[in-house]
Design an enzyme around this catalytic site. Structure first.
Site: not given
Length: 322
Positions: A80-81, A128-129, A146, A152, A237
């Site tokens: 995805k990156d 997106r999230r 980040r 996180r 992305c």
């Protein structure tokens, strides 16, 4: 003399875990020696938001430079990156079996998204999230964050945030599924194209036959379809776009959704194609190439429909989507 393959990766716990898995599989299946080198990327050193420093592609650039320079033989990316545009001199050497592509909510007291209190503070670094969260919980306060997975999760355990949204695949690979309060179903929460899959990149000029041993062709065809939506939309992305696919027998089904930044509106499309593998008598390589071409066509068709429906204006990404 035993053949040695040099793999470069980022230095995060997740990147090292993923690369270690690939190295172990190569050793087990082929008998080659594997060494791992850590490369620091801009995405690792900058604390700015991903969108402001160029999206998740910043994680790939330094690794690709190391590969191009001959400092390593392979690099491992989270798919995805990886930017969708081809990189001169490099090829996608292998795509291993995909891990769980879903997103997961990790919240205080094990609360689901619906059960979180009004105005709950939820952390994510993904546009997106953000859109998906606001679509389902417009009252929420979404905080840009980040850092690695542990950083996180610590924001939740410390009380700074009520919850964070993370990729289930990363939590699985790090053995942190105990932190998950809820998995989001792909039918209502499609994730980043290629999420849960890994990309093994190599130089175009090299012959590394060992990579065929870790390739999962069905995963590869699915991620080609998902990523072709991004490519056809000319979106990066980090764009507010979700895509998910299934491969049931020979039927490849792809769903893509484009969101407004605030989650107030969305446009989606679902289409299917029957894969033929290049027809009777086709060799393994040509069969995969034919299936990939069909997957690209499917993604392009969905992108064309979404653009016709107004996805470019909805996403407000300027030249990134047109």
């Amino acid at each position: 003399m035993t053949r040695t393959l040099r793999i470069a990766t980022r230095g995060s716990a997740l990147a090292l875990a993923q690369t270690g898995m690939i190295a172990d599989e190569l050793r087990r299946l082929t008998g080659v020696e594997v060494t791992i080198t850590v490369v620091t990327t801009e995405g690792d050193t900058s604390r700015a938001s991903l969108a402001s420093i160029g999206g998740t592609g910043v994680f790939a650039s330094a690794l690709r430079a190391s590969l191009t320079a001959g400092d390593c033989d392979l690099v491992v990316h989270s798919l995805k990156d990886l930017p969708t545009a081809p990189y001169p001199g490099l090829v996608l050497g292998a795509v291993p079996l995909r891990e769980d592509p879903r997103d997961a909510l990790c919240s205080r007291d094990g609360l689901t998204l619906d059960a979180l209190p009004e105005g709950a503070r939820i952390g994510t670094g993904s546009p997106r999230r953000v859109a998906q969260l606001l679509s389902l919980r417009p009252d929420a306060t979404v905080v840009d964050i980040r850092g690695n997975v542990d950083t996180r999760l610590a924001k939740v355990s410390s009380g700074e945030l009520d919850a964070v949204v993370l990729a289930a695949a990363g939590l699985t690979r790090l053995g942190r599924l105990d932190a998950v309060s809820e998995f989001f179903d792909l039918s209502v929460w499609p994730t980043a194209p290629g999420q849960g899959a890994l990309a093994i990149e190599a130089r175009e000029e090299d012959s590394i036959p060992e990579l065929t041993q870790i390739q999962d062709e069905r995963t590869r065809v699915r991620i080609v379809a998902e990523r072709s939506v991004l490519a056809a939309l000319e979106a990066g992305c980090s764009a507010p776009i979700g895509a998910s696919s299934t491969l049931d027998g020979d039927t490849l089904t792809l769903t893509a959704v484009v969101y407004s930044a605030d989650g107030s509106a969305e446009l989606g499309s679902t289409r299917s194609v029957t894969l033929g593998g290049g027809g009777a008598g086709a060799g393994a390589g040509s069969a995969l190439a034919a299936d990939e071409a069909a997957a690209v066509g499917l993604g392009s068709a969905i992108a064309t429909q979404l653009l016709g429906d107004g996805a470019g204006e909805l996403a407000q990404l300027g030249s990134s989507i047109r």
